[in-house]
Scaffold this active site. Structure first.
Site, mmCIF file in Angstrom:
data_model
loop_
_atom_site.group_PDB
_atom_site.id
_atom_site.type_symbol
_atom_site.label_atom_id
_atom_site.label_comp_id
_atom_site.label_asym_id
_atom_site.label_seq_id
_atom_site.Cartn_x
_atom_site.Cartn_y
_atom_site.Cartn_z
ATOM 1 N N ARG A 26 0.921 -1.141 0.027
ATOM 2 C CA ARG A 26 -0.039 -0.031 -0.029
ATOM 3 C C ARG A 26 0.721 1.288 -0.234
ATOM 4 O O ARG A 26 0.421 2.418 -0.330
ATOM 5 C CB ARG A 26 -1.068 -0.017 1.210
ATOM 6 C CG ARG A 26 -1.960 -1.354 1.379
ATOM 7 C CD ARG A 26 -2.437 -1.129 2.668
ATOM 8 N NE ARG A 26 -3.444 0.108 2.742
ATOM 9 C CZ ARG A 26 -4.415 0.187 2.536
ATOM 10 N NH1 ARG A 26 -5.058 -0.593 2.045
ATOM 11 N NH2 ARG A 26 -5.122 1.196 2.731
ATOM 12 N N TRP A 30 1.840 6.766 6.144
ATOM 13 C CA TRP A 30 2.141 7.433 4.947
ATOM 14 C C TRP A 30 1.928 8.685 5.117
ATOM 15 O O TRP A 30 0.713 9.249 5.510
ATOM 16 C CB TRP A 30 1.002 6.863 3.844
ATOM 17 C CG TRP A 30 1.519 7.133 2.356
ATOM 18 C CD1 TRP A 30 2.362 6.479 1.782
ATOM 19 C CD2 TRP A 30 0.870 8.053 1.763
ATOM 20 N NE1 TRP A 30 2.385 7.052 0.492
ATOM 21 C CE2 TRP A 30 1.335 8.001 0.287
ATOM 22 C CE3 TRP A 30 -0.180 8.994 1.690
ATOM 23 C CZ2 TRP A 30 0.814 8.893 -0.663
ATOM 24 C CZ3 TRP A 30 -0.852 9.736 0.806
ATOM 25 C CH2 TRP A 30 -0.098 9.619 -0.424
ATOM 26 N N ASN A 53 -6.122 5.376 10.648
ATOM 27 C CA ASN A 53 -5.963 5.578 9.285
ATOM 28 C C ASN A 53 -7.207 6.747 9.155
ATOM 29 O O ASN A 53 -7.976 6.833 9.655
ATOM 30 C CB ASN A 53 -6.403 4.695 8.591
ATOM 31 C CG ASN A 53 -5.150 3.622 8.501
ATOM 32 O OD1 ASN A 53 -4.105 3.761 9.043
ATOM 33 N ND2 ASN A 53 -5.664 2.419 7.660
#
Ligand code: F6R
Length: 625
Positions: A27, A84, A110
């Site tokens: 991902r 991320w 997330n």
């Protein structure tokens, strides 16, 4: 994009946490971390061992985190995350899990907490010290504040504090948390960012993406928005934010471990390109009725009557799934006689789309979690349209929120660049064309021809794949091109877009896709001897038109790499280079023509030395806007 995994069971949590994070590596991420509960050292003779939180984080790859964890004993309850970066640069400090001032809770998250600045200001005034630049850290401090308000006695338990915290958050979240005060539970909550529970025997798992659970569990439960899960070692309860218990459907996870492995291929992308004869056949399996020229689609039986009355189709999707939708538009209009439009979901959601009960809105999505596509179907439902899904991931949010749908059965697609999902989506769109067409005016003869030819496609795909070595040589020859142009017409115009998208994504090459007929309206200005134009020009109803387009390019010194029908020697003489595909029905030709485009992009990226399965800046499933 960020990934979450959690484990609560009889084994040391480390085993699954590291393995789960590795399964989510595709991902894309920049740092990783774990947190687990451990029994603290005995202080004084009478003092009982107290639980405390231990966190380990590393910048870069999961392998770096794994090294840091060597020799560390990890209890049976832990959470982990691949980050991320959104708020704050990639660093160990900003990596999750985040912990409050007193070390009471650890949180992975997330999504984006939109009101994190306001919350942080209030918390800082109350004396909380922040260690990171992330939005997530506010969640840990809010939990601390609820459980153990500054200067006051502990007020509420972990679960109640969790609910109170969630009610203060604005934005999107998938959250998993553990607390020293209550080592018998792990808590999770979802709003607009997916979470799935995995049910083992005497152990429970959680992840933001079902592929992290493949091989460890067979039964899964997807959380819906505004639900919380109270997870124990041997089970779970799902509740609403108002503490009402929710009965959840447990789904069987069909995928096994082998489908999520490279299996001897250099990259997942290559493996998935080569998977296509099988994944395509899987999409058709049990659904084609050859002698009736028809398709049986069990997922649509509940809406069959309503489908007979629809007079318009709107397809909503993004990226590669948008391109398959464009092919579907040609299919539905030509063979089912239903006016069809295809919309990029990211635009659709901000228009005022005109929809009614006679419109079927079809969402196409590999992941079933794409935020824009999800928002589009919510809008469509509100307007009363019939909402259908063509989705790969079983039980995903889009699959659950549509009125009915058809699964692609492509197996997990790990490579960020989508390949086999595209051809599986085309398989379903072809089946749907038969289904809708035969309900309307499509003749038995034509229905049978399409059905028969669909069965031949896997064999034809093998013939295209057998040319991989030749395509590799062509990729080597053209790998240094500064710019690539892709042209196609009618059914293969979407393939021109898809070819250009693939080479942009993984080879970082500027590329554009156009309908051949549009060339003279501008793009032809780009042509000179340094540009290779990839032209998709099988022997179909627009063949001559494509040939004229090719002549115009050759006349200006441009080079042509043609995708042509086997036996087309005349074209082979004119084009600079050619790759052949077997002859098939025009509507099915994109299924074969796309394979050389995928392979060409793949080998150009190999030549350029890029990280093909993890292209820069891209995420596999785009769960934020
Ligand atoms: C391209 C690619 C993306 C996805 C897009 C939609 O290779 O992977 O363009 O196709 O993000 O994703 P899904 O199909 O999961 O909705």
């Amino acid at each position: 994009m960020c990934g979450i995994v959690g484990y609560f069971g009889k084994r040391p949590a480390k085993d699954f946490l590291i393995e789960g994070l590795k399964r989510l590596e595709y991902r894309g991420y920049d740092s990783a971390g774990v947190a687990f509960l451990e029994k603290g050292a005995q202080r004084g003779s009478k003092a009982s061992k107290r639980w405390k939180i231990k966190a380990i984080k590393a910048l870069g790859k999961v392998a770096a985190l794994q090294m840091k964890m060597e020799g560390v004993f990890v209890s049976g309850i832990g959470i982990a995350h691949t980050r991320w970066a959104t708020h704050g640069k990639p660093s160990e400090r900003n990596a999750h899990p985040h912990i409050d001032c007193k070390g009471l809770v650890a949180v992975v998250h997330n999504g984006i907490i939109e009101n994190h600045r306001e919350l942080k200001e209030v918390l800082e005034k109350r004396g909380h010290k922040f260690r990171s630049e992330t939005d997530t850290e506010v969640i840990a401090h809010l939990l601390e504040e609820e459980m153990s308000p500054s200067g006051e006695k502990r007020k509420v338990g972990f679960e109640e504090a969790f609910v109170k915290t969630l009610k203060q958050l604005r934005g999107a979240y998938g959250i998993v948390a553990i607390a020293t005060e209550d080592p018998e539970i792990m808590l999770a909550a979802r709003f607009s960012s997916p979470l799935v529970l995995g049910i083992g025997s005497g152990e429970m798992f959680i992840a933001s993406d079902v592929s992290a659970l493949v091989g460890d569990v067979k039964r899964v439960v997807y959380l819906d928005d505004d639900e919380i899960a109270v997870i124990r070692r041997d089970g779970y309860v799902v509740k609403t934010l108002s503490s009402r218990k929710r009965e959840k459907e447990e789904l069987t996870l069909e995928w096994d471990k082998t489908v999520a492995e490279h299996s001897g291929y250099a990259h997942f992308m290559l493996k998935e390109i080569f998977d296509q004869p099988k994944s395509f056949a899987d999409a058709l399996r049990g659904r084609l009725i050859l002698e009736e020229g028809m398709a049986q689609l069990g997922g649509l039986s509940a809406v069959e009557k309503r489908l007979r009355s629809i007079n318009r189709i709107v397809i909503v999707s993004c990226g590669t799934s948008y391109h398959s939708g464009l092919v579907g538009e040609y299919m539905f209009e030509e063979y089912a006689g239903i006016p069809t439009e295809v919309e990029m979901a990211s635009e659709f959601r901000y228009r005022k789309p005109l929809l009614d009960r006679k419109t079927a809105v079809i969402a196409i999505s590999q992941s079933g979690e794409t935020a824009d596509t999800l928002a589009a179907i919510r809008e469509a439902k509100e307007k009363g349209a019939l909402v259908l899904g063509i989705v790969n991931v079983v039980g995903s949010t889009i699959a659950r929120e549509t009125d009915a749908g058809v699964y692609c059965h492509a197996g997990p697609e790990i490579s960020v660049a989508s390949t086999k999902a595209f051809t599986s989506q085309l398989a379903i769109l072809s089946l749907l064309t038969l289904y809708l067409g035969r309900q309307r005016g499509l003749s038995l003869v034509m229905g049978k021809r399409i059905a028969k030819e669909l069965e031949q496609i896997p064999k034809y795909m093998e013939r295209v794949l057998a040319q991989a070595k030749d395509i590799k040589k062509l990729a080597k020859k053209y790998a240094k091109q500064a710019h690539y142009l892709y042209l196609g017409r009618k059914y293969n115009f979407p393939n021109a877009l898809e070819g250009a998208l693939k080479i942009k994504e993984i080879a970082y090459a500027p590329a554009q896709g156009y309908p051949t007929g549009e060339m003279k309206h501008g793009p032809i200005a780009l042509i000179d001897s340094s540009v290779v134009t990839v032209m998709i020009m099988p022997k179909d109803s627009v063949y001559e038109k494509n040939v004229s387009g090719m002549e115009e390019i050759l006349a200006r010194g441009g080079k042509i790499l043609a995708i042509a029908t086997e036996g087309d020697t005349a074209l082979a003489k004119k084009a600079t280079d050619v790759i052949f595909i077997p002859k098939t029905l025009e509507m099915l030709s994109p299924l074969l023509a796309v394979i050389p485009l995928q392979l060409f992009a793949y080998y150009v990226a190999v030549e350029r030395g890029y990280d093909i399965d993890k292209p820069r800046n891209l995420a596999k499933s785009v769960t934020v806007e």
